[in-house]
Write an enzyme that holds these catalytic residues in place. Structure first.
Site, PDB file in Angstrom:
ATOM      1  N   TRP A 228      36.265  51.887  51.174  1.00  0.00           N
ATOM      2  CA  TRP A 228      36.602  50.699  50.378  1.00  0.00           C
ATOM      3  C   TRP A 228      38.023  50.809  49.811  1.00  0.00           C
ATOM      4  CZ3 TRP A 228      37.755  50.181  45.094  1.00  0.00           C
ATOM      5  CH2 TRP A 228      37.735  48.874  44.592  1.00  0.00           C
ATOM      6  N   ALA A 247      31.680  46.283  52.252  1.00  0.00           N
ATOM      7  CA  ALA A 247      30.757  46.908  51.311  1.00  0.00           C
ATOM      8  C   ALA A 247      31.028  46.458  49.877  1.00  0.00           C
ATOM      9  CB  ALA A 247      30.872  48.425  51.411  1.00  0.00           C
ATOM     10  N   ASP A 248      32.132  45.780  49.679  1.00  0.00           N
ATOM     11  CA  ASP A 248      32.537  45.394  48.326  1.00  0.00           C
ATOM     12  C   ASP A 248      31.509  44.472  47.681  1.00  0.00           C
ATOM     13  OD1 ASP A 248      34.976  45.042  46.350  1.00  0.00           O
ATOM     14  OD2 ASP A 248      34.092  43.067  46.681  1.00  0.00           O
ATOM     15  N   ILE A 249      31.147  44.820  46.470  1.00  0.00           N
ATOM     16  CA  ILE A 249      30.094  44.083  45.780  1.00  0.00           C
ATOM     17  C   ILE A 249      30.526  42.647  45.491  1.00  0.00           C
ATOM     18  CG2 ILE A 249      30.722  44.695  43.410  1.00  0.00           C
ATOM     19  CD1 ILE A 249      27.213  44.912  44.784  1.00  0.00           C
ATOM     20  N   LEU A 251      32.743  40.828  47.219  1.00  0.00           N
ATOM     21  CA  LEU A 251      32.752  40.081  48.475  1.00  0.00           C
ATOM     22  C   LEU A 251      31.333  39.689  48.882  1.00  0.00           C
ATOM     23  CD1 LEU A 251      34.309  38.954  50.890  1.00  0.00           C
ATOM     24  CD2 LEU A 251      34.124  41.200  51.968  1.00  0.00           C
TER      25      LEU A 251
END
Length: 297
Positions: A228, A247-249, A251
């Site tokens: 990330w 994996a970004d929360i 996004l």
DNA sequence: GGCCAGGTTCGCT
DNA sequence: AGCGAACATGGC
């Protein structure tokens, strides 16, 4: 000194700078249409004030502080890169309109460009500070960090801090950052990386000229840097066009909202949905992130 | 009061 | 290889 940066492509100064007012408060001061921040120049701290040119398609940049004679062109290049003035969003928009949901997202944000960090080092440190924390607390930590380690300069009666150099951070002890409420690991990551840069063992600023793969191979083995973080550095530090931090929360929440999904999509699902956005996945990501801020729907 | 935040590492099966 | 815990604290 005044610089003008020409805007050749559709560019909304308002939309581009909007998030600086809310998410980059540690770096930018906003006053009546003008965004001001400090930047380290060759001879010392500079104060940069940026606004939209009143008459022609250009950004107007006021530079205060001591500059080298040959520095103007370099500074100008640096600011053009930071404000993405050379990025033509037209092909991105054309492609996004194929998808009704993304088409709507981009339609509301015409001319919104990414504002990059002024150096790879600054971007990397900021990104590590932001890992796992909500944005507001991350901003608090960032501000404390800059004030602790950065050089001070006076502007309009107030004292501003310049983002610290790797050398300045290298001199800190882990405990100094722990006192600012960094967790121990994060304090180690940031100081250790700064020491490597200061000792010449790690060259971050040469990465503008390297391939995505070369950058990843250098960054990923560093303690504290995962996938990330590499993606964010490529996106917000280097301005690479096709990154999708799946994996970004944030996004994932944005994708859920825009695609009206019942639950938060897993990383693989985001990659799958984002496949057709290539080769513009960085801007797609950025626009999706923007849908999360309350002020834009 | 508990769970989640713009993750990553570490230690255990 | 894969999985859960720990991390520091604020916000809801």
């Amino acid at each position: 000194m005044i610089l003008e940066l020409e805007l050749k492509y559709p560019y909304s100064f308002e939309k581009t700078t909007h998030r600086l007012r809310f998410f980059e408060k540690s770096s930018y001061i906003y006053r009546e249409g003008v965004f001001t921040r400090t930047l380290m120049g060759k001879r010392g701290p500079l104060i940069i004030s940026i606004s939209r040119h009143p008459a022609k398609p250009a950004l107007c940049v006021k530079v205060e502080g001591e500059t080298d004679p040959g520095e103007v062109e370099h500074l100008s290049e640096r600011l053009r890169r930071m404000f993405s003035t050379e990025v033509d969003l037209t092909p991105f928009y054309r492609q996004m309109r194929e998808d009704s949901r993304m088409g709507e997202v981009v339609r509301q944000r015409e001319g919104m460009h990414i504002v990059l960090d002024p150096s790879v080092y600054e971007c990397l440190v900021k990104t590590i500070i932001g890992q796992q924390l909500n944005i507001s607390f991350a901003a608090t930590l960032l501000k404390r960090f800059i004030q602790l380690a950065g050089e001070k300069v006076e502007f309009a009666g107030e004292i501003l801090s310049v983002f610290p150099s790797p050398e300045q951070v290298a001199r800190l002890a882990y405990e100094d950052l722990q006192q600012l409420q960094f967790n121990r690991r994060k304090a180690e990551y940031i100081i250790d990386i700064s020491r490597q840069v200061a000792d010449g063992k790690l060259d971050l600023e040469c990465m503008y000229d390297q391939s995505d793969q070369e950058v990843a191979e250098t960054l990923l083995p560093i303690r504290g840097v995962g996938r990330w973080t590499v993606e964010c550095v490529m996106l917000f530090g280097l301005g690479r066009p096709d990154l999708l931090p799946a994996a970004d929360i944030g996004l994932r929440n944005a994708v859920r909202k825009v695609y009206d999904l019942a639950e938060q999509p897993i990383e693989d699902k985001v990659r799958e949905l984002g496949e057709p956005w290539s080769p513009f996945r960085s801007y797609a990501t950025f626009y999706l992130w923007d849908t999360l801020s309350a002020t834009s729907s």
